[in-house]
Design a protein around this motif. Sequence first.
Motif, PDB file in Angstrom:
ATOM      1  N   THR A 274       0.815  -1.224   0.000  1.00 60.53           N
ATOM      2  CA  THR A 274       0.000   0.000   0.000  1.00 60.53           C
ATOM      3  C   THR A 274       0.849   1.275   0.000  1.00 60.53           C
ATOM      4  OG1 THR A 274      -0.103   0.104   2.419  1.00 60.53           O
ATOM      5  CG2 THR A 274      -1.817  -1.177   1.291  1.00 60.53           C
TER       6      THR A 274
ATOM      7  N   ASP B 213       0.395   3.752  -2.967  1.00 62.27           N
ATOM      8  CA  ASP B 213      -0.884   4.466  -2.904  1.00 62.27           C
ATOM      9  C   ASP B 213      -0.859   5.549  -1.827  1.00 62.27           C
ATOM     10  OD1 ASP B 213      -1.972   2.939  -4.952  1.00 62.27           O
ATOM     11  OD2 ASP B 213      -2.779   1.428  -3.578  1.00 62.27           O
ATOM     12  N   VAL B 214      -0.240   5.231  -0.686  1.00 62.53           N
ATOM     13  CA  VAL B 214      -0.148   6.209   0.404  1.00 62.53           C
ATOM     14  C   VAL B 214       0.671   7.417  -0.048  1.00 62.53           C
ATOM     15  CG1 VAL B 214       0.795   6.640   2.712  1.00 62.53           C
ATOM     16  CG2 VAL B 214      -0.451   4.523   2.261  1.00 62.53           C
TER      17      VAL B 214
ATOM     18  N   LYS C   5       1.266   8.526  -3.117  1.00 59.57           N
ATOM     19  CA  LYS C   5       0.567   9.301  -4.142  1.00 59.57           C
ATOM     20  C   LYS C   5      -0.635  10.057  -3.561  1.00 59.57           C
ATOM     21  CE  LYS C   5       2.157   7.012  -8.306  1.00 59.57           C
ATOM     22  NZ  LYS C   5       3.419   6.618  -7.752  1.00 59.57           N
ATOM     23  N   SER C   6      -1.356   9.462  -2.625  1.00 61.33           N
ATOM     24  CA  SER C   6      -2.506  10.158  -2.033  1.00 61.33           C
ATOM     25  C   SER C   6      -2.034  11.297  -1.127  1.00 61.33           C
ATOM     26  CB  SER C   6      -3.390   9.193  -1.251  1.00 61.33           C
ATOM     27  OG  SER C   6      -2.722   8.717  -0.097  1.00 61.33           O
TER      28      SER C   6
ATOM     29  N   LYS D 293       0.637  13.057  -1.536  1.00 60.08           N
ATOM     30  CA  LYS D 293       1.065  14.128  -2.431  1.00 60.08           C
ATOM     31  C   LYS D 293      -0.136  14.910  -2.944  1.00 60.08           C
ATOM     32  CE  LYS D 293       3.635  16.603  -5.054  1.00 60.08           C
ATOM     33  NZ  LYS D 293       4.272  17.743  -4.493  1.00 60.08           N
ATOM     34  N   ARG D 294      -1.190  14.219  -3.359  1.00 60.38           N
ATOM     35  CA  ARG D 294      -2.383  14.910  -3.871  1.00 60.38           C
ATOM     36  C   ARG D 294      -2.998  15.789  -2.804  1.00 60.38           C
ATOM     37  NH1 ARG D 294      -3.257   9.934  -6.356  1.00 60.38           N
ATOM     38  NH2 ARG D 294      -4.575   9.273  -4.648  1.00 60.38           N
ATOM     39  N   GLU D 295      -3.161  15.257  -1.591  1.00 61.94           N
ATOM     40  CA  GLU D 295      -3.789  16.020  -0.503  1.00 61.94           C
ATOM     41  C   GLU D 295      -2.951  17.226  -0.112  1.00 61.94           C
ATOM     42  OE1 GLU D 295      -4.449  13.314   2.698  1.00 61.94           O
ATOM     43  OE2 GLU D 295      -5.600  11.945   1.442  1.00 61.94           O
TER      44      GLU D 295
ATOM     45  N   SER E 271       5.628   9.523  -4.761  1.00 64.31           N
ATOM     46  CA  SER E 271       4.499  10.427  -4.971  1.00 64.31           C
ATOM     47  C   SER E 271       4.416  10.972  -6.396  1.00 64.31           C
ATOM     48  CB  SER E 271       4.568  11.594  -3.986  1.00 64.31           C
ATOM     49  OG  SER E 271       5.781  12.306  -4.150  1.00 64.31           O
TER      50      SER E 271
END
Length: 194
Positions: free
Chosen positions: A39, A42-43, A45-46, A48-50, A74
């Motif tokens: 995971t 995914d952590v 990349k998420s 980075k988006r947030e 990320s």
Amino acid sequence: ITSIIAFIVMQNSVVDETKLAAQSMANMLINVLDEDKSTYDDVAKSLKRESTAAVQTLYRVTIIDEDGTVLGDSLADIATMDNHADRPEVLEAQSSGVGSIRRDSSTLKTNMLYVAVKSEERGFIVRVALPLTELRRMSYNLLIGCLISLLVGGAVSMLVAFVFSGRLSRPIKVLANVTKQLAEGNMDSEVSLK
């Protein structure tokens, strides 16, 4: 000289503060990541988006296993990334717990400041990177502030020097004038330095 010293000190301070912020972020991520390594990408990349949506930060996060395998990133696709075991900041983090360096990113093709922190419990490394373009922008703003201070200080110094040099040279001019008159034979000349 003071402006140059102030600029160098402030620039180093900005770099040090950036390193500390990146180290804090890496430590926070270490505490957030669970045992399931699948995971991690995914952590990253998420996160980075947030974070980008919230504060418009240009950092990059990479999660690296003990053997150098990239578990999450990320910005880049981990399937296309090289093994990171030989990266200087990773080697330093493996030996001392924290590593940092400024160098070019082979993945993103840009100059970056890297800070890597090792999880002592699970052995993986979280690396946070910030493009040096951001640090250069901050340094440029510091340089402009120092130059403005230098120009204002120089102008004030010149004005003060002009005023005081006039006051100091006036009695010398009077004395020179009286000396000239005495040399020409005018013995009635008097020196008044009031």
